[in-house]
Motif scaffolding. Sequence first.
Motif, mmCIF file in Angstrom:
data_model
loop_
_atom_site.group_PDB
_atom_site.id
_atom_site.type_symbol
_atom_site.label_atom_id
_atom_site.label_comp_id
_atom_site.label_asym_id
_atom_site.label_seq_id
_atom_site.Cartn_x
_atom_site.Cartn_y
_atom_site.Cartn_z
ATOM 1 N N ALA A 30 13.794 43.547 -59.545
ATOM 2 C CA ALA A 30 12.813 43.059 -60.524
ATOM 3 C C ALA A 30 12.029 44.231 -61.098
ATOM 4 O O ALA A 30 11.761 44.285 -62.306
ATOM 5 C CB ALA A 30 11.865 42.072 -59.857
ATOM 6 N N TYR A 31 11.697 45.182 -60.232
ATOM 7 C CA TYR A 31 10.929 46.324 -60.709
ATOM 8 C C TYR A 31 11.730 47.121 -61.743
ATOM 9 O O TYR A 31 11.206 47.493 -62.803
ATOM 10 C CB TYR A 31 10.505 47.251 -59.556
ATOM 11 C CG TYR A 31 9.743 48.425 -60.085
ATOM 12 C CD1 TYR A 31 8.407 48.303 -60.402
ATOM 13 C CD2 TYR A 31 10.387 49.630 -60.347
ATOM 14 C CE1 TYR A 31 7.704 49.356 -60.954
ATOM 15 C CE2 TYR A 31 9.697 50.691 -60.910
ATOM 16 C CZ TYR A 31 8.357 50.548 -61.206
ATOM 17 O OH TYR A 31 7.683 51.594 -61.780
ATOM 18 N N VAL A 32 13.006 47.367 -61.429
ATOM 19 C CA VAL A 32 13.834 48.142 -62.368
ATOM 20 C C VAL A 32 13.914 47.425 -63.710
ATOM 21 O O VAL A 32 13.826 48.042 -64.782
ATOM 22 C CB VAL A 32 15.241 48.391 -61.775
ATOM 23 C CG1 VAL A 32 16.148 49.045 -62.803
ATOM 24 C CG2 VAL A 32 15.139 49.262 -60.530
ATOM 25 N N ILE A 33 14.051 46.091 -63.643
ATOM 26 C CA ILE A 33 14.124 45.325 -64.898
ATOM 27 C C ILE A 33 12.809 45.438 -65.671
ATOM 28 O O ILE A 33 12.799 45.669 -66.889
ATOM 29 C CB ILE A 33 14.463 43.850 -64.598
ATOM 30 C CG1 ILE A 33 15.910 43.753 -64.102
ATOM 31 C CG2 ILE A 33 14.261 42.974 -65.839
ATOM 32 C CD1 ILE A 33 16.273 42.418 -63.506
ATOM 33 N N LEU A 34 11.690 45.330 -64.962
ATOM 34 C CA LEU A 34 10.386 45.415 -65.638
ATOM 35 C C LEU A 34 10.159 46.807 -66.227
ATOM 36 O O LEU A 34 9.681 46.942 -67.355
ATOM 37 C CB LEU A 34 9.261 45.076 -64.656
ATOM 38 C CG LEU A 34 9.107 43.589 -64.319
ATOM 39 C CD1 LEU A 34 8.181 43.412 -63.128
ATOM 40 C CD2 LEU A 34 8.570 42.816 -65.519
ATOM 41 N N ALA A 35 10.518 47.843 -65.450
ATOM 42 C CA ALA A 35 10.338 49.205 -65.960
ATOM 43 C C ALA A 35 11.218 49.423 -67.189
ATOM 44 O O ALA A 35 10.824 50.096 -68.147
ATOM 45 C CB ALA A 35 10.658 50.228 -64.880
ATOM 46 N N SER A 36 12.421 48.823 -67.176
ATOM 47 C CA SER A 36 13.289 48.946 -68.351
ATOM 48 C C SER A 36 12.704 48.169 -69.524
ATOM 49 O O SER A 36 12.849 48.578 -70.685
ATOM 50 C CB SER A 36 14.694 48.422 -68.044
ATOM 51 O OG SER A 36 15.191 49.043 -66.884
ATOM 52 N N ALA A 37 12.048 47.044 -69.220
ATOM 53 C CA ALA A 37 11.402 46.273 -70.296
ATOM 54 C C ALA A 37 10.307 47.111 -70.950
ATOM 55 O O ALA A 37 10.122 47.072 -72.164
ATOM 56 C CB ALA A 37 10.833 44.972 -69.748
#
Lengths: 454, 524
Positions: free
Chosen positions: A141-148
């Motif tokens: 989830a963190y990687v997805i949020l950071a990519s967002a």
Amino acid sequence: MQFPYFQFPILGDPLIIMIDAVLHVFISHGVAIGVVAMILVAEALGMRRESDDWENLAEAAAKPTVIIITGIGAVTGVGIWFVTSSLVPAGIGSMLRVFFWPWFTEWVVFFLEVVVILIYYFTWKRWTGHLKKYHVALAGAYVILASASAFLITGILGFMLTSDGWPWTKDLAGAFFNPSFGPQLAWRVAISITMGGLLMIVYLVFFHSATRKFRAEAVHRYALVLSVPLPAMFLFGYWWFTTVPVGFRTHAKPSLLMWAFAENVPLFWMVHVSAAVLIVALLVAGIHKRVLATRILVVPALAVVFLFVAEFERVREFIRGPYLMPGYMYANTVLLSEKDFFDEHGMLPYAHWFNLMAPEATDRQKGAFLFAQNCGTCHSIGGKNDIRDRFRGRSRDGAYVIIGHTEEMVPWMPPFSGSDKERRLMSDFLVGLAEGRDTLFETTRYPPPAKETP
Amino acid sequence: VNFGHDLLLNPPIRETALRGLLFGTFLLHMLFVLLTVGTAILALSYFIHAWWDNRLSELRWDKRILRMFLMHKSLAVVLGVGPLLLIQVAFTIPFFTGVTLFSPVWLLIILLLIIAFISFDSLGHKIDVHPYVHLVAGIVAMAALLAVPGFFVAVLVATENPERWLAVIQNGFGYDARLTLHWLLRYLHVIGASVVFGAVFHYLFVVHKHEGKRRELLRWLVFGLLVQVAGGIALYWSVLKPPDVAVYAYLSIGIVLTALLVWLATRPMRADQVLHYGLVVPALLLLLMVMLLTRQNFQDRGLSGVMPVAKANARAYGERLAPYEKEALERYRRRMDIVYDNGPTIYQQSCSFCHGPDGLGDGPEAGELQVPPEALAEIRTTRGYIEQIFADGVDGTAMPGFTYYDRRRRRLLITALDTRWQVLHAPPPVEHKVAKAVMDSARKTWSNTCAGCHGPDGRGTAQSAGFKPPPPDFTQYVPVPSRAFNIITRGYPGTLMSSHSYLAADLRWGLVTIVEEMRTKDGA
């Protein structure tokens, strides 16, 4: 002109923005997206294989990662904002109004990112057993949020290069999903994974205590992961370059990391191809589990990738030349429509703070202020990109002529904005400075005092 | 005072919503700021206390507190982004003015935060360093961290008081005594609040574990509250505008809440009970809200005059600019079509405004120049000589260096000059033939008159190299014969080259022949 003028001393405005921004990119991309993705890989492998080695690696790497992300990454990110609000307030203020909603969304995403990484960090020893998969999911989830976050910021950065139809339509969606958005985002994801993989290998071979066998296996695994984004990074970089407007593309060479690259193209290729060879050598060593060779190669490879990223960011910033918001605002925050207006009516009558600070301004104060407002975004007096070097040897009338043609003469310079009298005031001031007849000790605030004593 | 104008792009959100959001996000941000600063103060003071009592090995209690620092500071930073965005859109002119008035300290905030965060987080996660290292790192971090709210308060005090902006500038970009006192008291009020919030937060973690710590934290809480009362009264006394009814209402609520909190905090100290969280936490949050509402009140009243003026000015200014927009966009469109990747374009853009579209030195700006621009169509030179001029410019003239063009572009430009005007070719022959006797006389004239500046060999002299502009090196650079004749006859305006029309025409042609030979002999 609506704000008191401040210029960053010695280093100048562009360099200080670049230092903060590049540091932020290293961390927000390399560590926040990249390293966390690599920790995710380690933790997932640990869970699936029930391997303590992988689990230990993930946990050990998480601690410095979280400290760096929250301590430097977040602060340098906000830092870009701090620096720009102080040095180019009208620029960042206008950008905020165009991209208010993406920025507001970015704030929410950023908040979620921090909450997720904190939960992830503080629950390491607690979410075990059947809860472990949720812990791994948190990293995902963190990687997805950071990519967002990268997604949202890329739209804004892309706009600053390829504003496309926005100057005419003022359409937000078009401005955000501009032509260079897609390739730039793809490039950012690729370099994030690349930097993350390299940083993880550095951690693994230099700092992490583990068995020889595990280290070799982990190096092998991360080298395999790296083999995808590394070539993609160059590919997407090229794709991005094709979206740069042709009028801007010719500014590419002078925007490279070193002027020597622009002067000597074979040198450029030699250095860049050598860098690629070094990276390929690292991949080969890693994939073949050569820990010693990896140890020797990985730091230079990381440095090379950092330099490549810094170069890309510099090109991206510089290549858009005279504009801060193409089609709306020049780099010196003069609006495109203000240029003709100032030429006709003069700039000084509309320089609010100037008139308050120097109600009975001398010619020198006028000249200095016109310099700051027209040129100060890039040029300094006595610091980096010293304007005196540009005018040394020029005749008084010659300086006057040149100032009126900066936009045509130097493809990445904005035009001088101001009346003919003001053009004369500024050129007289600059020639005086260059000839050493006049000196200026105050280089951060404009207008300077009417008279200064050394 | 006319307060300049707001930015011309309209705010993207209704003002009421913007202000509501700003207050809410600022409240959240401040909550974690107070917890961050409070946590740091507690951790460092506990460390020093433990060391002083020689309980280092036993305790390390500050480590537990410092681990919380990571969370608080992360949330404080991220929650700060919201209000930063919103205040820049809601109060553009006042906020950016506040920032730019205090640019140096505003920029320093970034560095200080990095120092404080990295030091505290490293201590919190690797506590077993030598006590001296811990102490030094802790004090450096503390100093950095404590400076930050001070800088923010400075910017906010400036933002809220537009009538003082000019005074701040006249005071050398600093506050006078009155403002300094107000700033200091506000800053101390924030620090006092940090102690209160920090104490209550950490109390939660020790409430059922360490009775001693529990009592200590209660003492911190009471101490903090009492300091806030004293400091708060001084702060009200120092405000720059008279408080209005709302402020008095906030003040009364604040006093009641503080009294309630002091009572709630001292009760468990006496009776050995546990703090009543259900009452303490809401009371504290309410207290924070009242603090920020008071600030908001002063800001709103301070800016009530500026904001409408800035907006009205922006509208009026926008209307004045409107007629220029169409042409500006047209120019932008044309500009984007120009590609500086070929010699003719580079010449057209970078050179022709002086040297003229046809290289005759008659560009639109030529009339402005005392030393007329070179008629490029009428010179014969070498690639190396042009490169030299591109590198250095020509002193005493308008001709600048062109080093910002890379080698390839400089070559393209030179090639373009050569293609159009054969500048790299040998000079055309001098068609006016001169008798040998005249030629001898010309050589004498050269030696006696011309060589003084141009040198016997045409390369100039040590002295003339310092002229502005210096004479050209004739072995590398000559005008074509007809132009050379004209220059000898009429002189070169703006330079020491004066008219030599007093010489017989034949003699002048002889001099032309000498000059042209210099170029063909050595340079071609």
